[in-house]
Design a protein around this motif. Structure first.
Motif, PDB file in Angstrom:
ATOM      1  N   TYR A 128      -2.358   3.860   4.590  1.00  0.00           N
ATOM      2  CA  TYR A 128      -1.466   3.165   3.649  1.00  0.00           C
ATOM      3  C   TYR A 128      -1.274   3.964   2.362  1.00  0.00           C
ATOM      4  N   ALA A 140       2.266   5.515   0.831  1.00  0.00           N
ATOM      5  CA  ALA A 140       2.750   5.168  -0.516  1.00  0.00           C
ATOM      6  C   ALA A 140       2.904   6.411  -1.394  1.00  0.00           C
ATOM      7  N   ASN A 141       2.154   7.468  -1.062  1.00  0.00           N
ATOM      8  CA  ASN A 141       2.100   8.676  -1.895  1.00  0.00           C
ATOM      9  C   ASN A 141       3.124   9.733  -1.468  1.00  0.00           C
ATOM     10  N   ARG A 164      -8.392  -0.335  -6.247  1.00  0.00           N
ATOM     11  CA  ARG A 164      -7.434  -0.815  -5.248  1.00  0.00           C
ATOM     12  C   ARG A 164      -7.826  -2.242  -4.821  1.00  0.00           C
ATOM     13  N   TYR A 180      -1.857  -8.623  -4.705  1.00  0.00           N
ATOM     14  CA  TYR A 180      -1.221  -7.850  -3.620  1.00  0.00           C
ATOM     15  C   TYR A 180      -0.692  -8.753  -2.533  1.00  0.00           C
ATOM     16  N   THR A 203      -0.151  -2.685   2.190  1.00  0.00           N
ATOM     17  CA  THR A 203       1.034  -1.977   1.689  1.00  0.00           C
ATOM     18  C   THR A 203       1.135  -2.147   0.175  1.00  0.00           C
ATOM     19  N   ASN A 204       0.998  -3.388  -0.295  1.00  0.00           N
ATOM     20  CA  ASN A 204       1.100  -3.649  -1.740  1.00  0.00           C
ATOM     21  C   ASN A 204      -0.021  -2.975  -2.520  1.00  0.00           C
ATOM     22  N   GLU A 240       0.824   0.767  -2.683  1.00  0.00           N
ATOM     23  CA  GLU A 240       1.988   1.058  -3.542  1.00  0.00           C
ATOM     24  C   GLU A 240       1.661   0.836  -5.018  1.00  0.00           C
ATOM     25  N   THR A 241       0.941  -0.252  -5.324  1.00  0.00           N
ATOM     26  CA  THR A 241       0.597  -0.530  -6.731  1.00  0.00           C
ATOM     27  C   THR A 241      -0.405   0.507  -7.245  1.00  0.00           C
ATOM     28  N   ALA A 271       1.492   3.564  -7.963  1.00  0.00           N
ATOM     29  CA  ALA A 271       2.317   3.333  -9.170  1.00  0.00           C
ATOM     30  C   ALA A 271       1.454   3.416 -10.429  1.00  0.00           C
TER      31      ALA A 271
END
Ligand code: NAD
Length: 334
Positions: free
Chosen positions: A15, A19-20, A75, A100, A305-306, A309-310, A313
């Motif tokens: 994951y 995201a990266n 995370r 998330y 996934t969230n 991604e967070t 970010a």
């Protein structure tokens, strides 16, 4: 930015790498949990990515700062494992993933309630062995029962809403009532009333000095005989030894846990070929009316996934501006 990702499992890689893709941070995956011994592995990284059972106390943070780490990107939502005061004094920014998938945790809470009540864990094994006898599998209707929710933040409020759909009477206790819950017709009561009136008690508050061992022998003594206790928040909200006594005496009718106060030495790894040295945990496993999952309430595709991604970010924003998107600090908490 070079990031040392501690406690990294195969699913974390999948994951986080996805995201990266465009940010292209240099993610260095380390299977080891973060501790005073392993902090040195973060060398050359400007950021550390950590999970719920990684240690981020003052000595570990000092070592990380010495290695040049400026950001801790958690995370997860909870940050009870981070010494925020030490982080501030060392100039380390701490960021987290505030929400998330609260649905993931709320739905797992419901899964635990249904499974431990209807003895699905026992029925599953019986049927596989050709034992179709029903003795010992009696449950109760959720409809009409009183459920006490402790902590009606994001997850507690969703759990409360689902339970309303089952026809439960939902009552709640929180230091800060949630208007969304009040709009659902959920009555806020003091802690004593919640303990005394609930058939099921579900814990959704953070672990703080105020909530540490909130469910102790005094609290259990005020509960209804046969009460179900469910904990998907943080293990140490429950005094496990007190709960063991409650189970042995029959005061607690069933217990469902996704978290355990000493889980750091157990969860997130395969120990099936070793001896479990934690006697309290081993005793818990002997009860037919106890169901335990290994901190997997968050574990859905949407949540992973969230989280990824967070986290990326947060790292991205810090690399570009020196500030992460979802910072947590002593000052913000005050
Ligand atoms: P949140 O911050 O949205 O809600 C927490 C609520 O608890 C708030 O309403 C707060 O006012 C209340 N609270 C604080 N102190 C209290 C006290 N002394 N008594 C009663 N209520 C109190 O948090 P959330 O996102 O809903 O998460 C809730 C818990 O779930 C956290 O402990 C988090 O660590 C845990 N969690 C577990 C998993 C898992 O996989 N098992 C995943 C995510 C979160």
């Amino acid at each position: 930015m070079r990031v040392a990702v501690f406690s990294a499992k195969a699913y974390d890689r999948t994951y986080l790498d996805a995201a990266n893709k465009s940010a292209k941070h240099d993610l260095c995956y380390l299977e080891a949990p973060l501790s005073a011994t392993t902090a040195v592995l973060a060398c050359d990284a400007q950021a550390v990515c950590a999970f719920v059972n990684d240690t981020l106390d003052a000595p570990v943070l000092e070592k990380l700062a010495g290695e040049g780490v400026r950001l801790v990107a958690l995370r997860c939502a909870g940050f009870n494992n981070v010494d925020l005061e030490a982080a501030r004094d060392l100039g380390i920014t701490v960021a987290r993933v505030p929400a998330y998938s609260p649905h993931a945790v709320a739905e797992h809470t419901i899964a635990l309630i249904l499974a431990v009540n209807r003895k699905i864990h026992r029925a599953y094994n019986r049927v596989r062995e050709g034992n179709f006898a029903l003795d010992g599998l009696v449950g109760f209707d959720l409809h009409g029962k009183t459920v006490g929710i402790v902590g009606t933040g994001t997850i507690g409020a969703i759990t409360a809403g689902i339970l309303k759909g089952f026809g439960c009477r939902v009552i709640a206790h929180d230091v800060k009532p949630n208007p969304d819950c009040e709009a659902m017709g959920i009555a806020y009561v003091d802690r004593e009333t919640l303990l005394a009136e609930s058939d099921i008690i579900s814990l959704h508050c953070p672990l703080t000095p105020q909530t540490h061992h909130m469910i102790d022998s005094a609290a259990i003594s005020r509960m209804k005989k046969g009460v179900m206790i469910v904990n998907t928040s943080r293990g140490a909200v429950i005094d496990t030894r007190a709960v063991l006594h409650g189970l042995k005496s029959g005061k607690i009718g069933s217990l469902a846990l996704d978290v355990y106060e000493e889980e750091g030495d157990l969860f997130f790894r395969d120990l099936s070929s070793t001896i479990i040295e934690d006697d309290v945990f081993a005793r818990l496993l002997t009860f037919p009316n106890v169901l335990i999952t290994g901190h997997q309430a968050f574990f859905t595709h949407e949540a992973l996934t969230n989280i990824a991604e967070t986290t990326i970010a947060n790292i991205d924003a810090f690399a570009k501006t020196g500030k992460a998107e979802h910072e947590v600090s002593i000052e913000r908490l005050a």
